[in-house]
Design a protein around this motif. Structure first.
Motif, short mmCIF file in Angstrom:
data_model
loop_
_atom_site.label_atom_id
_atom_site.label_comp_id
_atom_site.label_asym_id
_atom_site.label_seq_id
_atom_site.Cartn_x
_atom_site.Cartn_y
_atom_site.Cartn_z
N VAL A 159 0.82 -1.21 0.00
CA VAL A 159 0.00 0.00 0.00
C VAL A 159 0.85 1.27 0.00
N LYS A 160 1.86 1.32 0.86
CA LYS A 160 2.71 2.52 0.92
C LYS A 160 3.38 2.78 -0.42
N THR A 161 3.89 1.72 -1.03
CA THR A 161 4.53 1.86 -2.34
C THR A 161 3.52 2.34 -3.38
N ALA A 162 2.34 1.76 -3.35
CA ALA A 162 1.30 2.15 -4.31
C ALA A 162 0.94 3.62 -4.16
N LYS A 163 0.76 4.08 -2.92
CA LYS A 163 0.41 5.49 -2.70
C LYS A 163 1.51 6.43 -3.20
N LYS A 164 2.75 6.03 -2.95
CA LYS A 164 3.88 6.84 -3.42
C LYS A 164 3.89 6.93 -4.94
N LYS A 165 3.64 5.81 -5.60
CA LYS A 165 3.67 5.78 -7.06
C LYS A 165 2.49 6.53 -7.65
N ILE A 166 1.34 6.51 -6.97
CA ILE A 166 0.19 7.29 -7.43
C ILE A 166 0.51 8.78 -7.37
N ARG A 167 1.18 9.22 -6.28
CA ARG A 167 1.59 10.63 -6.17
C ARG A 167 2.54 11.00 -7.30
N GLU A 168 3.48 10.11 -7.57
CA GLU A 168 4.45 10.36 -8.65
C GLU A 168 3.74 10.44 -10.00
N TYR A 169 2.77 9.57 -10.19
CA TYR A 169 2.02 9.56 -11.46
C TYR A 169 1.26 10.87 -11.64
N ARG A 170 0.64 11.34 -10.56
CA ARG A 170 -0.09 12.61 -10.64
C ARG A 170 0.82 13.76 -11.03
N GLY A 171 2.09 13.66 -10.66
CA GLY A 171 3.02 14.75 -10.96
C GLY A 171 3.40 14.85 -12.42
N VAL A 172 3.20 13.77 -13.18
CA VAL A 172 3.63 13.79 -14.59
C VAL A 172 2.50 13.51 -15.58
N MET A 173 1.33 13.13 -15.09
CA MET A 173 0.25 12.76 -15.99
C MET A 173 -0.33 13.99 -16.69
N PRO A 174 -0.98 13.82 -17.85
CA PRO A 174 -1.65 14.94 -18.51
C PRO A 174 -2.72 15.52 -17.59
N GLN A 175 -2.72 16.82 -17.43
CA GLN A 175 -3.64 17.47 -16.50
C GLN A 175 -4.98 17.82 -17.13
N ASP A 176 -5.06 17.67 -18.46
CA ASP A 176 -6.29 18.09 -19.15
C ASP A 176 -7.17 16.91 -19.54
N GLU A 177 -6.88 15.72 -19.01
CA GLU A 177 -7.67 14.54 -19.35
C GLU A 177 -8.21 13.90 -18.07
N SER A 178 -9.52 13.83 -17.97
CA SER A 178 -10.17 13.33 -16.76
C SER A 178 -9.86 11.86 -16.50
N VAL A 179 -9.55 11.09 -17.54
CA VAL A 179 -9.34 9.65 -17.35
C VAL A 179 -8.12 9.36 -16.49
N HIS A 180 -7.12 10.24 -16.50
CA HIS A 180 -5.92 10.01 -15.70
C HIS A 180 -6.20 10.23 -14.21
N GLU A 181 -6.93 11.28 -13.89
CA GLU A 181 -7.30 11.51 -12.49
C GLU A 181 -8.26 10.41 -12.02
N GLN A 182 -9.16 9.99 -12.89
CA GLN A 182 -10.06 8.89 -12.54
C GLN A 182 -9.26 7.62 -12.24
N TYR A 183 -8.23 7.36 -13.03
CA TYR A 183 -7.38 6.20 -12.80
C TYR A 183 -6.74 6.28 -11.41
N CYS A 184 -6.23 7.46 -11.05
CA CYS A 184 -5.60 7.64 -9.74
C CYS A 184 -6.59 7.42 -8.61
N LEU A 185 -7.80 7.96 -8.74
CA LEU A 185 -8.81 7.78 -7.70
C LEU A 185 -9.22 6.31 -7.58
#
Length: 231
Positions: free
Chosen positions: A90-116
């Motif tokens: 879980v800790k690793t997953a949360k860290k990687k989700i934060r990292e993904y949010r830092g580089v993912m396209p910000q104008d596409e809802s599907v990426h934020e949906q994936y993170c949630l």
């Protein structure tokens, strides 16, 4: 990168099933973007492309949707997140989700949906299945289905992630499941799009993985719901 397969599949099945472009792309991208994609004039990243294909119940191989080296790196990050979640890291997953949010396209809802969606999975792994989980699931669903729990449209298409988040909400938000169950009935009422096997598979996974004591929707429940539709 060549994306002919994705273009052909999207257009062919949209026309075969008599689906409107606005119904496929609602909450995901603009009709203009989808139209240009079908014409071969616009390339989209793999997650967005796979979500569009999922809405019509189809998929193509991963490497037919990868857009660029950057898109490939994002895909590898998603793979790492999913592997961590599946292994209960879980800790690793949360860290990687934060990292993904830092580089993912910000104008596409599907990426934020994936993170949630992945955040919800980590919460379930932690047995944190209260109101916070339900809030994340509903927020994720509403990113691409803004009318969720507000209105029920006769024509509404779903991606596998949307379907699973709705199933999870039914399982963990028991006081408010009526609208989510109506969504499930709406999903099952579209047999030509192949949603039924997806729901059956996901409900089986959710039921087998549920250790919280919450009653899960089972594959048998899905069959009963489907039978009620076809009476």
């Amino acid at each position: 990168m060549e994306q002919k397969t994705m273009e052909v599949v999207l257009k062919y099945y949209r026309e075969k099933y008599h689906l409107r472009q606005e119904d496929i792309c609602r909450g995901i991208c603009s009709v203009t973007t989808l139209s240009r994609l079908e014409q071969g004039n616009r390339e989209v990243d793999s997650l967005l492309g796979q979500t569009l294909l999922g809405r019509i119940g189809k998929e193509v191989t991963l490497f037919e949707t990868i857009l660029s080296e950057q898109d490939y790196e994002l895909w590898k990050m998603r793979e790492q997140i999913e592997k961590s979640v599946e292994n209960n890291q879980v800790k690793t997953a949360k860290k990687k989700i934060r990292e993904y949010r830092g580089v993912m396209p910000q104008d596409e809802s599907v990426h934020e949906q994936y993170c949630l969606y992945q955040e919800a999975r980590t919460m379930i792994a932690e047995k944190n299945t209260g109101s916070s989980l339900c809030g994340i699931l509903e927020k994720g669903i509403c990113l691409t289905i803004p009318e969720f729990r507000k209105s029920m449209e006769k024509v509404r298409l779903y991606s596998p992630v949307e379907i699973e988040m709705i199933l999870l909400l039914i399982n963990y938000d028991s006081p408010k499941t009526e609208m989510a169950e109506q969504e499930l009935l709406n999903i099952l009422a579209k047999p030509k799009l192949g949603y039924f096997p997806v729901v059956l598979f996901l409900s089986s996974n959710i039921s087998s993985q549920n250790e919280s004591g919450v009653q899960s929707i089972s594959p048998l429940d899905v069959v009963i719901l489907l039978t009620s539709i076809w009476r």
